[in-house]
Design an enzyme around this catalytic site. Sequence first.
Site, mmCIF file in Angstrom:
data_model
loop_
_atom_site.group_PDB
_atom_site.id
_atom_site.type_symbol
_atom_site.label_atom_id
_atom_site.label_comp_id
_atom_site.label_asym_id
_atom_site.label_seq_id
_atom_site.Cartn_x
_atom_site.Cartn_y
_atom_site.Cartn_z
ATOM 1 N N ASP A 23 1.011 -1.184 0.468
ATOM 2 C CA ASP A 23 0.161 0.078 -0.088
ATOM 3 C C ASP A 23 0.839 0.590 0.222
ATOM 4 O O ASP A 23 1.652 1.474 0.577
ATOM 5 C CB ASP A 23 -0.929 0.192 1.184
ATOM 6 C CG ASP A 23 -1.574 0.960 1.263
ATOM 7 O OD1 ASP A 23 -2.128 1.683 2.096
ATOM 8 O OD2 ASP A 23 -2.060 1.660 0.010
ATOM 9 N N ASN A 24 0.390 2.470 -0.573
ATOM 10 C CA ASN A 24 1.009 3.940 -0.534
ATOM 11 C C ASN A 24 1.919 3.800 -1.105
ATOM 12 O O ASN A 24 3.353 4.787 -0.448
ATOM 13 C CB ASN A 24 1.025 4.049 1.029
ATOM 14 C CG ASN A 24 -0.028 3.384 1.848
ATOM 15 O OD1 ASN A 24 0.038 2.939 2.956
ATOM 16 N ND2 ASN A 24 -0.705 4.909 1.708
HETATM 17 C C1 LIG Z 1 9.955 -1.209 13.973
HETATM 18 C C2 LIG Z 1 9.445 -0.842 12.464
HETATM 19 C C3 LIG Z 1 8.631 -1.604 11.840
HETATM 20 N N1 LIG Z 1 7.905 -2.964 12.226
HETATM 21 C C4 LIG Z 1 5.807 -3.210 12.536
HETATM 22 N N2 LIG Z 1 6.053 -4.062 12.932
HETATM 23 C C5 LIG Z 1 4.576 -4.277 12.969
HETATM 24 N N3 LIG Z 1 3.749 -3.052 13.905
HETATM 25 C C6 LIG Z 1 3.946 -1.961 13.100
HETATM 26 C C7 LIG Z 1 5.435 -2.556 12.509
HETATM 27 N N4 LIG Z 1 5.700 -0.463 12.314
HETATM 28 C C8 LIG Z 1 4.306 0.291 11.712
HETATM 29 N N5 LIG Z 1 3.326 -0.336 12.268
HETATM 30 C C9 LIG Z 1 2.339 -0.768 12.216
HETATM 31 O O1 LIG Z 1 1.417 -0.124 11.391
HETATM 32 C C10 LIG Z 1 0.924 0.705 11.379
HETATM 33 C C11 LIG Z 1 1.561 1.753 10.530
HETATM 34 C C12 LIG Z 1 1.645 2.228 9.375
HETATM 35 C C13 LIG Z 1 1.935 3.413 8.026
HETATM 36 N N6 LIG Z 1 0.960 3.760 8.024
HETATM 37 C C14 LIG Z 1 1.305 5.249 7.199
HETATM 38 O O2 LIG Z 1 1.662 5.954 7.677
HETATM 39 C C15 LIG Z 1 -0.230 5.665 6.528
HETATM 40 C C16 LIG Z 1 0.009 6.999 6.185
HETATM 41 C C17 LIG Z 1 -0.872 7.830 4.862
HETATM 42 C C18 LIG Z 1 -1.351 8.504 5.459
HETATM 43 C C19 LIG Z 1 -1.451 9.069 3.623
HETATM 44 C C20 LIG Z 1 -0.967 10.922 3.821
HETATM 45 C C21 LIG Z 1 -1.457 11.548 4.557
HETATM 46 F F1 LIG Z 1 -1.510 12.629 4.797
HETATM 47 C C22 LIG Z 1 -1.359 11.241 6.211
HETATM 48 C C23 LIG Z 1 -0.285 9.611 6.207
HETATM 49 C C24 LIG Z 1 -1.903 6.264 4.226
HETATM 50 C C25 LIG Z 1 -1.727 5.549 4.757
HETATM 51 O O3 LIG Z 1 -3.136 4.213 4.203
HETATM 52 C C26 LIG Z 1 -0.500 4.736 5.739
HETATM 53 O O4 LIG Z 1 -0.626 3.542 5.446
HETATM 54 C C27 LIG Z 1 0.381 0.585 12.917
HETATM 55 O O5 LIG Z 1 -0.956 0.858 13.554
HETATM 56 C C28 LIG Z 1 1.419 0.813 13.340
HETATM 57 O O6 LIG Z 1 1.352 0.801 15.060
HETATM 58 MG MG LIG Z 2 -1.524 2.292 4.056
#
Ligand SMILES: CCCNc1ncnc2c1ncn2[C@@H]1O[C@H](/C=C/CNC(=O)c2cc(-c3ccc(F)cc3)cc(O)c2O)[C@@H](O)[C@H]1O
Ligand SMILES: [Mg+2]
Length: 214
Positions: free
Chosen positions: A169-170
């Site tokens: 995604d993204n």
């Molecule tokens: C050690 C970090 C890497 N390993 C990881 N292992 C397990 N879970 C992880 C994770 N990283 C992040 N996560 C989790 O995934 C999720 C993070 C997702 C990040 N997604 C985004 O930043 C995102 C951001 C946007 C976005 C787009 C435009 C905007 F203006 C603002 C935001 C749109 C999306 O569809 C996105 O997916 C959270 O729940 C976080 O806790």
């Molecule tokens: Mg996403």
Amino acid sequence: TQSTRPQRLLGAVQKKATRGNPRSVIQTIDQFCRQREWAMNVGDEKGCILDSVVTETNPTTVLELGTYCGYSTVRIASLLPPQARLITLEFNPDFARIARQVITWAGVQDKVELVEGASGDLIPKMKAQFGVNTFDLVFLDHWKDRYLPDTKLMEECGLLKKGSILLADNVICPGTPDYLEYVRNSPRYQSQYFKSHLEYTKVEDGLEKSVFLG
Ligand SMILES: CCCNc1ncnc2c1ncn2[C@@H]1O[C@H](/C=C/CNC(=O)c2cc(-c3ccc(F)cc3)cc(O)c2O)[C@@H](O)[C@H]1O
Ligand SMILES: [Mg+2]
């Protein structure tokens, strides 16, 4: 104390969605995000592309990186055949707690294993601790700068086989430039871009589907 957005999203699901009906849960979350508060779920437009990739892959074992509130978890799980399973990784305990309730409300909990922890720590344990051989499909939707290192880690851990599908995604917004460069130029992948829009907006975004060639 103030509630968080994921708590309010869960509240909407428990108030409006039909228990045991995944489509109703998806529809409720999309309505909440369009009418009340934007949230970073893959959403309905990209979600249809996700659905088509899942159904055409007909996967037995799926990995999701980044559960958040469980929207795509429910979307994917609702399309899996009876014996198939989805392992979803989430390192934020608050999000994991919300996601578990969304997944259970939708009635797909028997197909889903939500594991709390960081992908970098858990991917190397998939075979020994979770009895996984290889993944047929991986949905990447966690921190965008982790797509590439985690893909390389999955390769190193032998979790991808010829024909395994990565769906990211993204890749445009927020963007994953290093990952895109890798999967589009590596001889080990056949990549395809599905143009769409950032969830609940008119901003361009898209999904990248990459087939591992072995
Ligand atoms: C050690 C970090 C890497 N390993 C990881 N292992 C397990 N879970 C992880 C994770 N990283 C992040 N996560 C989790 O995934 C999720 C993070 C997702 C990040 N997604 C985004 O930043 C995102 C951001 C946007 C976005 C787009 C435009 C905007 F203006 C603002 C935001 C749109 C999306 O569809 C996105 O997916 C959270 O729940 C976080 O806790
Ligand atoms: Mg996403």
